[in-house]
Design an enzyme around this catalytic site. Sequence first.
Site, PDB file in Angstrom:
ATOM      1  N   HIS A 159       1.715  -1.388  15.081  1.00  0.00           N
ATOM      2  CA  HIS A 159       1.358  -0.074  14.376  1.00  0.00           C
ATOM      3  C   HIS A 159      -0.176   0.089  14.346  1.00  0.00           C
ATOM      4  O   HIS A 159      -0.772   0.986  13.695  1.00  0.00           O
ATOM      5  CB  HIS A 159       1.800   0.025  13.004  1.00  0.00           C
ATOM      6  CG  HIS A 159       1.274  -0.699  12.007  1.00  0.00           C
ATOM      7  ND1 HIS A 159       0.822  -0.267  10.897  1.00  0.00           N
ATOM      8  CD2 HIS A 159       1.225  -1.988  11.708  1.00  0.00           C
ATOM      9  CE1 HIS A 159       0.556  -1.237  10.215  1.00  0.00           C
ATOM     10  NE2 HIS A 159       0.839  -2.301  10.759  1.00  0.00           N
ATOM     11  N   ASP A 176       4.324  -7.152  13.562  1.00  0.00           N
ATOM     12  CA  ASP A 176       4.959  -6.396  12.822  1.00  0.00           C
ATOM     13  C   ASP A 176       6.361  -5.630  13.202  1.00  0.00           C
ATOM     14  O   ASP A 176       7.211  -5.340  12.755  1.00  0.00           O
ATOM     15  CB  ASP A 176       4.243  -5.207  12.315  1.00  0.00           C
ATOM     16  CG  ASP A 176       3.169  -5.709  11.294  1.00  0.00           C
ATOM     17  OD1 ASP A 176       3.550  -6.737  10.429  1.00  0.00           O
ATOM     18  OD2 ASP A 176       2.423  -4.946  11.148  1.00  0.00           O
ATOM     19  N   HIS A 192      -2.152  -9.815  15.268  1.00  0.00           N
ATOM     20  CA  HIS A 192      -2.329  -8.600  14.546  1.00  0.00           C
ATOM     21  C   HIS A 192      -3.563  -8.669  13.507  1.00  0.00           C
ATOM     22  O   HIS A 192      -3.168 -10.084  12.710  1.00  0.00           O
ATOM     23  CB  HIS A 192      -1.171  -8.105  14.117  1.00  0.00           C
ATOM     24  CG  HIS A 192      -1.024  -6.891  13.162  1.00  0.00           C
ATOM     25  ND1 HIS A 192      -2.173  -5.800  13.236  1.00  0.00           N
ATOM     26  CD2 HIS A 192      -0.232  -6.463  12.291  1.00  0.00           C
ATOM     27  CE1 HIS A 192      -1.833  -4.843  12.404  1.00  0.00           C
ATOM     28  NE2 HIS A 192      -0.670  -5.176  11.570  1.00  0.00           N
ATOM     29  N   HIS A 245       7.340 -10.506   9.578  1.00  0.00           N
ATOM     30  CA  HIS A 245       8.152 -10.215   8.328  1.00  0.00           C
ATOM     31  C   HIS A 245       9.697 -10.387   8.600  1.00  0.00           C
ATOM     32  O   HIS A 245       9.950  -9.624   9.545  1.00  0.00           O
ATOM     33  CB  HIS A 245       7.721  -8.686   8.035  1.00  0.00           C
ATOM     34  CG  HIS A 245       6.423  -8.493   7.611  1.00  0.00           C
ATOM     35  ND1 HIS A 245       5.568  -9.151   6.553  1.00  0.00           N
ATOM     36  CD2 HIS A 245       5.250  -7.702   8.303  1.00  0.00           C
ATOM     37  CE1 HIS A 245       4.345  -8.668   6.500  1.00  0.00           C
ATOM     38  NE2 HIS A 245       4.116  -7.784   7.516  1.00  0.00           N
ATOM     39  N   TYR A 252      11.481  -0.082   6.610  1.00  0.00           N
ATOM     40  CA  TYR A 252      10.237  -0.560   7.276  1.00  0.00           C
ATOM     41  C   TYR A 252       9.869   0.382   8.459  1.00  0.00           C
ATOM     42  O   TYR A 252       8.703   0.609   8.568  1.00  0.00           O
ATOM     43  CB  TYR A 252      10.179  -1.954   7.763  1.00  0.00           C
ATOM     44  CG  TYR A 252       9.080  -2.817   8.455  1.00  0.00           C
ATOM     45  CD1 TYR A 252       8.513  -3.415   7.363  1.00  0.00           C
ATOM     46  CD2 TYR A 252       8.639  -2.615   9.587  1.00  0.00           C
ATOM     47  CE1 TYR A 252       7.041  -3.867   7.712  1.00  0.00           C
ATOM     48  CE2 TYR A 252       7.354  -3.222   9.952  1.00  0.00           C
ATOM     49  CZ  TYR A 252       6.688  -3.775   9.238  1.00  0.00           C
ATOM     50  OH  TYR A 252       5.473  -4.288   9.423  1.00  0.00           O
ATOM     51  N   HIS A 302       0.720  -1.072   0.062  1.00  0.00           N
ATOM     52  CA  HIS A 302      -0.075   0.009   0.063  1.00  0.00           C
ATOM     53  C   HIS A 302       0.750   1.222   0.006  1.00  0.00           C
ATOM     54  O   HIS A 302       0.842   2.144   1.101  1.00  0.00           O
ATOM     55  CB  HIS A 302      -0.934   0.238   1.274  1.00  0.00           C
ATOM     56  CG  HIS A 302      -0.779  -0.539   2.254  1.00  0.00           C
ATOM     57  ND1 HIS A 302       0.000   0.018   3.134  1.00  0.00           N
ATOM     58  CD2 HIS A 302      -1.280  -1.713   3.088  1.00  0.00           C
ATOM     59  CE1 HIS A 302       0.314  -0.727   4.076  1.00  0.00           C
ATOM     60  NE2 HIS A 302      -0.466  -1.700   4.264  1.00  0.00           N
ATOM     61  N   GLU A 335      -4.187  -6.916  10.907  1.00  0.00           N
ATOM     62  CA  GLU A 335      -3.867  -6.701   9.471  1.00  0.00           C
ATOM     63  C   GLU A 335      -3.765  -8.029   8.522  1.00  0.00           C
ATOM     64  O   GLU A 335      -3.571  -9.190   8.966  1.00  0.00           O
ATOM     65  CB  GLU A 335      -2.697  -6.049   9.203  1.00  0.00           C
ATOM     66  CG  GLU A 335      -2.768  -5.406   7.858  1.00  0.00           C
ATOM     67  CD  GLU A 335      -1.758  -3.881   7.666  1.00  0.00           C
ATOM     68  OE1 GLU A 335      -0.955  -3.714   8.589  1.00  0.00           O
ATOM     69  OE2 GLU A 335      -1.916  -3.317   6.888  1.00  0.00           O
ATOM     70  N   ASP A 346      -2.581  -9.107   6.153  1.00  0.00           N
ATOM     71  CA  ASP A 346      -1.320 -10.042   5.669  1.00  0.00           C
ATOM     72  C   ASP A 346      -1.130 -11.066   6.830  1.00  0.00           C
ATOM     73  O   ASP A 346      -0.208 -11.960   6.590  1.00  0.00           O
ATOM     74  CB  ASP A 346       0.055  -9.123   5.590  1.00  0.00           C
ATOM     75  CG  ASP A 346       0.312  -8.118   6.129  1.00  0.00           C
ATOM     76  OD1 ASP A 346      -0.791  -7.918   7.175  1.00  0.00           O
ATOM     77  OD2 ASP A 346       1.269  -7.395   6.369  1.00  0.00           O
TER      78      ASP A 346
HETATM   79 FE1  FEO Z   1       0.437  -4.503   9.950  1.00  0.00          FE
HETATM   80 FE2  FEO Z   1       2.297  -6.880   8.503  1.00  0.00          FE
HETATM   81  O1  FEO Z   1       0.674  -5.885   9.047  1.00  0.00           O
END
Ligand code: FEO
Length: 403
Positions: free
Chosen positions: A147, A166, A81, A227, A194, A27, A83, A85
Amino acid sequence: MNSHQAIKISDRVYWVGAIDWELRDFHGYSTSRGTTYNAYLVLGSNPILIDTVKAPFWDEMLARISSIIDPTKIDYIISNHAEMDHSGCLERAIETFKPKQVFASKMGIKALEDHFHFNHSITELPNKESLTLGDANFTFLETRMLHWPDSMFTYFANDGILFSQDGFGMHLATSKIFADQNDPAILRHEAAKYYANILLPYSNFVTRLLAQFPSFNLDVKMIAPDHGPIWRNPNDINTILNWWSNWAAQKFYPKAVIAYDTMWQSTAKMAHSIADGLLAENIEVKVMPLSGSHRSDIIAELLEAGAFIVGSPTINQQLFPTVAAMLCYFKGLKPQNLIGQVFGSYGWGAEAIKLLQDELKTMQIELVENPVSVKYVPTAEVLTNCRDLGINIAKQLTAKLEK
Ligand code: FEO
């Protein structure tokens, strides 16, 4: 043969995530080295899955889990989390594995319900409290706004692993699962990028969390983010914690970033002369034309810089669109502790100069010296003024560093 094997990372934990070699945009953040979505399988009397992967990677995660156990043996899922992903395969995992319980933070439950509108029951994990699941002992730490409001860390006490979603991660597709197996320069670059693109606006929360961390009394032997590579030895763990501490404090160095776009090379020539002045005063300079530099790389360079100098031609009484887009992105990321100034060329109205200054003031960048603008093409005298601007900004930056 199963082509996607789980990778053992400790006595009882396997990495069962996915590698996204192809991702180039997260994004608006250019992910030139791809990424990983890390999910973890904790073995024991009651197998536990920690986080899932982005929806298109279901088969890869399932194959990795299946290389170790029958996935229907998973008794619990912990979602750190919401989100997508990391939660993109959660609903499918619940329906396929049929775990006894699924856990998330209080805000995580709300976020998951708002994403998936499902009827699955999710159990709230109280902040800073411990929980025993079979023979596995966990402590949960809410990390709100790191985040997202739902963000949470899970500490697995048996093996001393902090699953940090994250936190302490990076977008880096790599088959080398541990940080110490990867190129340190790439790790630093991608970790900084990042942080700058994802965490920067939440730096106060990072500082608070790091200050509180010793009081949690966790014996962290490994930090396993969602990640990028896993930090597994004390040196590496200290390294990533120190990077984050410095980035959260917005510590800056004798470094300046000049970002600009240009129509007929006038603004470009001005940028080069400003850079020349900064270099003459021993300031590291990154000259970043927006025709070839992505805004997410520019903010990564700005993370440790003390000066930000922005140039734009005036086009139809406005900023050049790439410059306007960059500043819109940066206003959200809220870099701190910067001095700066603006420059640019124009044809019949120099509107871009005031627009640029207004944008930098909104970002609370301290404007020092005076802007330089030129009608059409810079003369030698104008370029000397640009060089002087570079010299004077360098002197102000050096004085600020010596304070
Ligand atoms: Fe905040 Fe890797 O998602």
